[in-house]
Design a protein around this motif. Structure first.
Motif, PDB file in Angstrom:
ATOM      1  N   TYR A  52       2.989   0.464  -1.341  1.00 27.74           N
ATOM      2  CA  TYR A  52       3.904   0.974  -2.051  1.00 27.74           C
ATOM      3  C   TYR A  52       4.277  -1.055  -2.862  1.00 27.74           C
ATOM      4  CZ  TYR A  52       9.180   2.561  -2.500  1.00 27.74           C
ATOM      5  OH  TYR A  52      10.020   2.938  -3.511  1.00 27.74           O
ATOM      6  N   ARG A  53       3.980  -1.613  -2.185  1.00 25.22           N
ATOM      7  CA  ARG A  53       3.900  -3.219  -2.268  1.00 25.22           C
ATOM      8  C   ARG A  53       3.335  -3.401  -4.188  1.00 25.22           C
ATOM      9  NH1 ARG A  53       2.410  -4.779   2.819  1.00 25.22           N
ATOM     10  NH2 ARG A  53       0.425  -5.708   1.980  1.00 25.22           N
ATOM     11  N   ASP A  54       2.308  -2.232  -4.222  1.00 18.32           N
ATOM     12  CA  ASP A  54       1.825  -2.795  -5.926  1.00 18.32           C
ATOM     13  C   ASP A  54       2.986  -2.552  -6.404  1.00 18.32           C
ATOM     14  OD1 ASP A  54       0.224  -4.265  -5.054  1.00 18.32           O
ATOM     15  OD2 ASP A  54      -1.882  -3.223  -4.199  1.00 18.32           O
ATOM     16  N   LEU A  55       3.132  -0.990  -6.209  1.00 13.22           N
ATOM     17  CA  LEU A  55       3.632   0.498  -6.665  1.00 13.22           C
ATOM     18  C   LEU A  55       5.110  -0.866  -7.422  1.00 13.22           C
ATOM     19  CD1 LEU A  55       3.712   2.605  -8.630  1.00 13.22           C
ATOM     20  CD2 LEU A  55       4.993   3.501  -6.638  1.00 13.22           C
ATOM     21  N   GLU A  56       5.640  -1.226  -6.672  1.00 15.20           N
ATOM     22  CA  GLU A  56       7.392  -1.705  -6.157  1.00 15.20           C
ATOM     23  C   GLU A  56       7.466  -2.718  -7.404  1.00 15.20           C
ATOM     24  OE1 GLU A  56       9.955   0.298  -6.679  1.00 15.20           O
ATOM     25  OE2 GLU A  56       8.694   1.457  -6.144  1.00 15.20           O
ATOM     26  N   GLY A  57       6.366  -4.020  -6.204  1.00 13.55           N
ATOM     27  CA  GLY A  57       6.110  -5.001  -7.579  1.00 13.55           C
ATOM     28  C   GLY A  57       7.214  -5.857  -6.721  1.00 13.55           C
ATOM     29  N   MET A  58       7.684  -5.977  -4.752  1.00 18.39           N
ATOM     30  CA  MET A  58       8.484  -5.543  -3.857  1.00 18.39           C
ATOM     31  C   MET A  58       7.151  -6.718  -2.427  1.00 18.39           C
ATOM     32  SD  MET A  58      11.572  -4.426  -4.645  1.00 18.39           S
ATOM     33  CE  MET A  58      11.737  -3.262  -4.597  1.00 18.39           C
ATOM     34  N   PHE A  59       7.707  -7.093  -2.068  1.00 18.55           N
ATOM     35  CA  PHE A  59       7.446  -7.889  -0.631  1.00 18.55           C
ATOM     36  C   PHE A  59       7.972  -8.328  -0.014  1.00 18.55           C
ATOM     37  CE2 PHE A  59       6.895 -12.383  -2.298  1.00 18.55           C
ATOM     38  CZ  PHE A  59       6.976 -12.657  -1.474  1.00 18.55           C
ATOM     39  N   LEU A  60       8.321  -8.267   1.402  1.00 17.81           N
ATOM     40  CA  LEU A  60       9.350  -8.486   3.027  1.00 17.81           C
ATOM     41  C   LEU A  60       8.495  -9.745   3.243  1.00 17.81           C
ATOM     42  CD1 LEU A  60       9.275  -4.966   4.179  1.00 17.81           C
ATOM     43  CD2 LEU A  60      10.824  -6.288   2.700  1.00 17.81           C
ATOM     44  N   ALA A  61       9.231 -10.922   3.577  1.00 15.50           N
ATOM     45  CA  ALA A  61       9.075 -11.755   4.734  1.00 15.50           C
ATOM     46  C   ALA A  61      10.402 -11.858   5.642  1.00 15.50           C
ATOM     47  CB  ALA A  61       9.716 -13.204   4.064  1.00 15.50           C
ATOM     48  N   GLU A  62       9.712 -12.207   7.078  1.00 18.91           N
ATOM     49  CA  GLU A  62      10.410 -12.038   8.135  1.00 18.91           C
ATOM     50  C   GLU A  62      10.612 -13.370   8.540  1.00 18.91           C
ATOM     51  OE1 GLU A  62      11.072 -10.056  11.528  1.00 18.91           O
ATOM     52  OE2 GLU A  62       9.859  -9.128  11.023  1.00 18.91           O
ATOM     53  N   GLY A  63      12.260 -14.063   8.615  1.00 19.75           N
ATOM     54  CA  GLY A  63      12.879 -15.345   9.581  1.00 19.75           C
ATOM     55  C   GLY A  63      13.208 -15.568   9.353  1.00 19.75           C
TER      56      GLY A  63
ATOM     57  N   GLU B 258      19.875  -1.874  15.280  1.00 16.11           N
ATOM     58  CA  GLU B 258      18.992  -2.529  16.090  1.00 16.11           C
ATOM     59  C   GLU B 258      17.730  -1.331  16.225  1.00 16.11           C
ATOM     60  OE1 GLU B 258      18.118  -4.253  20.141  1.00 16.11           O
ATOM     61  OE2 GLU B 258      20.368  -4.100  19.832  1.00 16.11           O
ATOM     62  N   LYS B 259      17.965  -0.151  16.444  1.00 15.38           N
ATOM     63  CA  LYS B 259      17.382   0.630  16.427  1.00 15.38           C
ATOM     64  C   LYS B 259      15.893   1.054  15.044  1.00 15.38           C
ATOM     65  CE  LYS B 259      15.924   5.257  17.611  1.00 15.38           C
ATOM     66  NZ  LYS B 259      16.597   6.827  17.314  1.00 15.38           N
ATOM     67  N   LEU B 260      17.171   0.946  13.791  1.00 18.32           N
ATOM     68  CA  LEU B 260      16.415   1.112  12.243  1.00 18.32           C
ATOM     69  C   LEU B 260      15.379  -0.152  11.673  1.00 18.32           C
ATOM     70  CD1 LEU B 260      18.808   2.781  10.351  1.00 18.32           C
ATOM     71  CD2 LEU B 260      16.818   3.818  10.917  1.00 18.32           C
ATOM     72  N   PHE B 261      16.068  -1.553  12.160  1.00 14.73           N
ATOM     73  CA  PHE B 261      15.757  -2.602  12.119  1.00 14.73           C
ATOM     74  C   PHE B 261      14.724  -3.104  12.995  1.00 14.73           C
ATOM     75  CE2 PHE B 261      14.863  -7.278  12.706  1.00 14.73           C
ATOM     76  CZ  PHE B 261      15.158  -8.125  11.245  1.00 14.73           C
ATOM     77  N   LYS B 262      13.718  -2.145  14.441  1.00 13.14           N
ATOM     78  CA  LYS B 262      13.283  -2.413  14.887  1.00 13.14           C
ATOM     79  C   LYS B 262      12.052  -1.615  14.450  1.00 13.14           C
ATOM     80  CE  LYS B 262      11.292  -1.989  19.277  1.00 13.14           C
ATOM     81  NZ  LYS B 262      11.857  -1.764  21.141  1.00 13.14           N
ATOM     82  N   GLU B 263      12.322  -0.769  14.043  1.00 11.87           N
ATOM     83  CA  GLU B 263      10.713   0.372  12.700  1.00 11.87           C
ATOM     84  C   GLU B 263      10.949  -0.470  11.646  1.00 11.87           C
ATOM     85  OE1 GLU B 263      12.056   3.906  12.115  1.00 11.87           O
ATOM     86  OE2 GLU B 263      12.763   4.334  13.997  1.00 11.87           O
ATOM     87  N   LEU B 264      11.487  -1.439  11.220  1.00 12.27           N
ATOM     88  CA  LEU B 264      11.312  -2.257  10.249  1.00 12.27           C
ATOM     89  C   LEU B 264      10.358  -3.784  10.306  1.00 12.27           C
ATOM     90  CD1 LEU B 264      11.326  -2.610   6.969  1.00 12.27           C
ATOM     91  CD2 LEU B 264      13.442  -3.545   7.274  1.00 12.27           C
ATOM     92  N   THR B 265      10.851  -4.571  11.367  1.00 10.99           N
ATOM     93  CA  THR B 265      10.386  -6.249  12.140  1.00 10.99           C
ATOM     94  C   THR B 265       8.986  -5.772  12.364  1.00 10.99           C
ATOM     95  OG1 THR B 265      10.560  -7.683  12.620  1.00 10.99           O
ATOM     96  CG2 THR B 265      10.314  -5.441  14.445  1.00 10.99           C
ATOM     97  N   SER B 266       7.971  -6.651  11.912  1.00 12.60           N
ATOM     98  CA  SER B 266       6.766  -6.533  12.082  1.00 12.60           C
ATOM     99  C   SER B 266       6.572  -7.618  13.234  1.00 12.60           C
ATOM    100  CB  SER B 266       5.492  -7.261  11.279  1.00 12.60           C
ATOM    101  OG  SER B 266       6.288  -8.068  10.567  1.00 12.60           O
ATOM    102  N   GLN B 267       7.653  -8.272  13.960  1.00 10.26           N
ATOM    103  CA  GLN B 267       7.585  -9.351  15.026  1.00 10.26           C
ATOM    104  C   GLN B 267       8.257  -8.874  16.204  1.00 10.26           C
ATOM    105  OE1 GLN B 267       9.189 -12.990  13.974  1.00 10.26           O
ATOM    106  NE2 GLN B 267       7.961 -13.007  11.555  1.00 10.26           N
ATOM    107  N   GLU B 268       7.345  -9.498  17.630  1.00 13.55           N
ATOM    108  CA  GLU B 268       8.053  -8.688  18.804  1.00 13.55           C
ATOM    109  C   GLU B 268       9.177  -9.466  18.876  1.00 13.55           C
ATOM    110  OE1 GLU B 268       5.523  -8.794  22.131  1.00 13.55           O
ATOM    111  OE2 GLU B 268       3.767  -8.067  21.037  1.00 13.55           O
ATOM    112  N   ASN B 269       9.380 -10.627  18.701  1.00 12.12           N
ATOM    113  CA  ASN B 269      10.770 -11.691  18.788  1.00 12.12           C
ATOM    114  C   ASN B 269      11.003 -11.532  17.791  1.00 12.12           C
ATOM    115  OD1 ASN B 269      10.387 -11.101  21.952  1.00 12.12           O
ATOM    116  ND2 ASN B 269       8.877 -12.578  22.236  1.00 12.12           N
ATOM    117  N   SER B 270      11.879 -10.940  17.353  1.00  6.36           N
ATOM    118  CA  SER B 270      12.483 -11.263  15.548  1.00  6.36           C
ATOM    119  C   SER B 270      13.645 -12.213  15.459  1.00  6.36           C
ATOM    120  CB  SER B 270      13.032  -9.844  14.439  1.00  6.36           C
ATOM    121  OG  SER B 270      13.031  -9.939  13.503  1.00  6.36           O
ATOM    122  N   GLN B 271      13.897 -12.845  14.737  1.00  5.32           N
ATOM    123  CA  GLN B 271      15.415 -13.275  14.575  1.00  5.32           C
ATOM    124  C   GLN B 271      15.814 -12.441  13.979  1.00  5.32           C
ATOM    125  OE1 GLN B 271      13.198 -16.898  12.175  1.00  5.32           O
ATOM    126  NE2 GLN B 271      13.183 -18.314  14.314  1.00  5.32           N
TER     127      GLN B 271
END
Length: 254
Positions: A23-34, A73-86
């Motif tokens: 999907y990243r390739d298809l949409e030409g977008m990516f996520l960066a966290e922090g 908080e519930k939706l964000f938890k499903e999106l984050t890739s970090q245990e201790n997200s900022q």
């Protein structure tokens, strides 16, 4: 600022899909966290906050003119890739990088598989003043969340491209690059003795198998990093850093 509370929201569903390479390739977008990514000038497409995120982070995001949303908080938890997200995730448009206008000294990565290694290599190459990285296809995706995180933001300023492994040597020869590979061969020389030309491509290989034999056989020079202790070998990211900083030192002292 929009608040999203349902997992069936189309924006949220599309953001979740960006966790997959397809999907990243298809949409030409990516996520960066922090929060670190809020310090860069690169304009995001969307900034996603966790409900209840600190006012400091919201204030940091004010300099970016883009869409901003809040997730429960519930939706964000499903999106984050970090245990201790900022509590903040940034969505960027992927760069469309082409194999043109390359600098005279470039980095080639042959089937590098570990996302953390790739992110560290991107970071160290940026620090050493290299702007172009070409990966042979089959290497890990540079927009993998772990790669993006390990790059510490350097991915936003690098020119990263992919090319078929069976085309890379022909491409480099056509563009006039000397091909220098890291390889443990009989005729390999210590990296401190390698001879640079006007244009050079430095090739680093897969964590377990190294550079492919086809590329080694077509290379102009093979180099090694001497091991003086009992270690069997060096991590590919560490080896890349050692060699690129040696090259940078030579270029600065020409």
């Amino acid at each position: 600022m929009d608040i999203i509370t349902s997992k069936d929201n189309e924006v949220y569903k599309n953001l979740k899909k960006l966790k997959t390479k397809k999907y990243r390739d298809l949409e030409g977008m990516f996520l960066a966290e922090g929060r670190k990514f809020l310090e860069f000038k690169e304009t995001p497409k969307i900034i996603i906050f966790k409900e209840g995120v600190s006012e400091e982070i919201i204030e940091m995001a004010k300099d970016h003119d883009c869409r901003k949303i809040i997730l429960t908080e519930k939706l964000f938890k499903e999106l984050t890739s970090q245990e201790n997200s900022q509590g903040v995730i940034i969505c960027y448009n992927s760069k469309i990088n082409e194999l043109e206008n390359l600098e005279d000294n470039i980095v080639i990565l042959n089937r590098v598989a570990d996302p953390g290694n790739l992110g560290t290599i991107i970071r160290v190459a940026d620090a050493a003043g290299f702007k172009d990285i070409i990966l042979t296809k089959g290497s890990v995706d540079c927009y993998n969340d772990k790669t993006v995180r390990s790059s510490m933001g350097s991915i936003l300023s690098m020119n990263i491209s992919y090319i078929d492994e069976n085309e890379v040597v022909e491409f480099l020869k056509e563009k006039g690059y000397k091909i220098v590979v890291t390889a443990l061969e009989k005729d390999s020389v210590p990296y401190t003795k390698m001879k640079l030309k006007e244009k050079n491509a430095f090739v680093f290989g897969n964590e377990g198998e190294g550079v492919s034999q086809d590329i080694i056989k077509s290379s102009d020079e093979k180099v090694i990093i001497p091991i003086y202790g009992s270690a069997e070998s060096l991590n590919v990211a560490m080896a890349t850093g050692i060699i690129l900083y040696d090259v940078r030192n030579r270029l600065e002292n020409r």
